[in-house]
Design a protein around this motif. Structure first.
Motif, short mmCIF file in Angstrom:
data_model
loop_
_atom_site.label_atom_id
_atom_site.label_comp_id
_atom_site.label_asym_id
_atom_site.label_seq_id
_atom_site.Cartn_x
_atom_site.Cartn_y
_atom_site.Cartn_z
N THR A 60 -0.93 -13.05 11.99
CA THR A 60 0.34 -12.60 11.41
C THR A 60 1.50 -13.27 12.13
OG1 THR A 60 -0.62 -10.45 10.87
CG2 THR A 60 1.79 -10.60 10.89
N ILE A 61 2.48 -13.72 11.36
CA ILE A 61 3.72 -14.27 11.91
C ILE A 61 4.80 -13.19 11.80
CG2 ILE A 61 5.44 -16.09 11.75
CD1 ILE A 61 2.66 -17.07 12.57
N ASN A 62 5.33 -12.76 12.94
CA ASN A 62 6.32 -11.69 12.97
C ASN A 62 7.73 -12.27 13.00
OD1 ASN A 62 4.54 -9.33 13.13
ND2 ASN A 62 3.93 -10.21 15.10
N ILE A 63 8.57 -11.75 12.11
CA ILE A 63 9.91 -12.31 11.90
C ILE A 63 10.95 -11.20 11.96
CG2 ILE A 63 11.37 -13.62 10.30
CD1 ILE A 63 8.59 -14.46 8.96
N VAL A 316 14.73 -10.90 -1.48
CA VAL A 316 13.55 -10.80 -0.63
C VAL A 316 12.52 -9.86 -1.26
CG1 VAL A 316 12.68 -9.98 1.59
CG2 VAL A 316 14.74 -11.38 1.49
N LEU A 317 12.99 -8.72 -1.76
CA LEU A 317 12.08 -7.77 -2.40
C LEU A 317 11.41 -8.40 -3.62
CD1 LEU A 317 14.21 -4.52 -2.14
CD2 LEU A 317 12.17 -5.09 -0.84
N ASP A 331 4.67 -8.76 4.30
CA ASP A 331 5.01 -7.37 4.58
C ASP A 331 6.48 -7.29 4.96
OD1 ASP A 331 4.98 -4.68 5.14
OD2 ASP A 331 4.00 -4.90 7.08
N PHE A 332 7.29 -6.62 4.16
CA PHE A 332 8.72 -6.52 4.41
C PHE A 332 9.04 -5.11 4.93
CE2 PHE A 332 13.22 -6.23 2.59
CZ PHE A 332 13.77 -6.93 3.65
N VAL A 333 9.42 -5.02 6.20
CA VAL A 333 9.73 -3.73 6.83
C VAL A 333 11.25 -3.64 6.94
CG1 VAL A 333 9.42 -2.27 8.85
CG2 VAL A 333 7.59 -3.85 8.14
#
Length: 380
Positions: A60-63, A316-317, A331-333
């Motif tokens: 996973t790449i965390n952004i 983005v959504l 995964d958009f948090v």
């Protein structure tokens, strides 16, 4: 008659003083600074291939994405400080990529600075601790500046010395290439009259002058035209004048999503965006333009940063939806809370800062369980 002559004389003296003051400001702040000598031994940034190799084993790449918001930038910092408490790591160590505009660009760049032990020099908690005093130093101007600009009507609201002092305290002589965390910062280049996406990696791996002093880059990226005077500088033979891109793009989420998606098409992307109490489009609808004609157009222009931020989040959504349909993992948090009171972005008064802190506490309370889950996901 004598009173009229006296008044006209005073008005003439005032406007002569204004003219002389602006000539002095132009000479002082629009002088082009040549940065070529400082950067000549450190021109080229890392390549996309080097980044791919660095994260070859990662699933996973965390952004992290932080938008503009002036003094409201304290809110995401408080949320990130809690995330740091839960994980035992600094924000720049938790995220592989960070993207920010305006005050978000300042905070992301500071958190991306390397220390001497392969970690990060500053945590979100470090920045939050000094945030109020620093933002008050940035948003300051002497009485004569306020008087001669009619409180920002005829010129920028603030002088840049206070802001530059704060930024220099964090960045010193560090350059974009010195950052440990991958960083993306949009700017608007007045020389080229174009939006530019600045990254600390070079997509083509060529020999162009791609590096910048962080002081120049971040000062420009967080420099709304109405608030501060821009600074011109040279890199190689290219003149640059950067300003805050907020009117064009206040939310860089879709830009960093596209960049990381192209680099890692087969990995999961986790994008974390933290709201800062802005009323992103809540009080504006497109029907205003059709309903009120020219007045509606004026509303659109005045609200364009808010609309840009809202539309970027919407985009983005939409990307997330399309990614799911294409069987790609994104995964958009999005951490937010409902704000029932106005939080001014440029008000450093005790009253407004107390409201900012109040909303930060509300964000922490309402997102406690999500932060706990996110903390676990980030340290896996």
């Amino acid at each position: 008659m004598l009173i009229l002559i006296l008044l006209l004389t005073l008005v003439a003296i005032y406007f002569l003083a204004v003219y002389a003051y602006f000539k002095r400001m132009t000479a002082k702040y629009f002088t082009t600074l040549d940065r070529t000598q400082h950067l000549q031994d450190n021109l080229q940034l890392k390549s996309v291939q080097q980044i791919r190799e660095r994260y070859a084993a990662a699933e996973t790449i965390n952004i992290l994405v932080l938008t503009g918001g002036g003094v409201r930038g304290l809110i995401p910092l408080q949320v990130l400080a809690e995330l740091e408490r839960l994980t035992g790591k600094k924000t720049g160590e938790l995220f592989d990529f960070m993207a920010g505009t305006s005050t978000g660009a300042i905070n992301c760049a500071i958190m991306a600075l390397a220390d001497d032990a392969a970690g990060r020099r500053f945590s979100a908690a470090d920045i939050a601790r000094d945030y109020v005093s620093n933002i008050r130093q940035m948003f300051s101007a002497p009485w004569y500046h306020k008087f001669l600009t009619v409180f920002g009507l005829f010129g920028p609201h603030y002088l840049p010395e206070g802001k530059l002092k704060v930024l220099r305290g964090y960045f010193g002589e560090a350059t974009l290439a010195d950052l440990a965390t991958n960083l993306l910062v949009p700017v608007y280049d007045l020389v080229e009259n174009a939006l530019r996406i600045i990254r600390n990696w070079e997509p083509k791996g060529n020999q162009h002058y791609t590096n910048y002093l962080l002081l120049d880059l971040i000062h420009g990226a967080s420099n709304p035209p109405l608030l501060f005077s821009p600074q011109a500088f040279l890199v190689g033979n290219k003149k640059k004048v950067f300003i805050d891109p907020g009117v064009v793009i206040n939310n860089p989420a879709e830009v960093i999503l596209l960049n990381t998606w192209l680099m890692f098409p087969n990995k999961k992307l986790r994008i974390v965006q933290i709201a800062n109490g802005g009323d992103d489009g809540m009080h504006y609808r497109h029907s205003h333009m059709a309903e009120f004609g020219a007045y509606g157009l004026l509303q659109y222009l005045l609200n364009s940063p808010i609309i840009s931020s809202k539309f970027s989040t919407d985009l983005v959504l939409e990307y997330i939806k399309e990614a799911g349909e294409a069987y790609l993992e994104v995964d958009f948090v999005y951490l937010d809370a409902k704000c029932d009171y106005k939080l001014a972005s440029g008000d450093v008064s005790d009253e407004n800062m107390a409201k900012v802190q109040q909303f930060a506490n509300q964000m922490l309370d309402e997102n406690a369980s999500r932060l706990a889950t996110l903390a676990k996901d980030l340290v896996v």
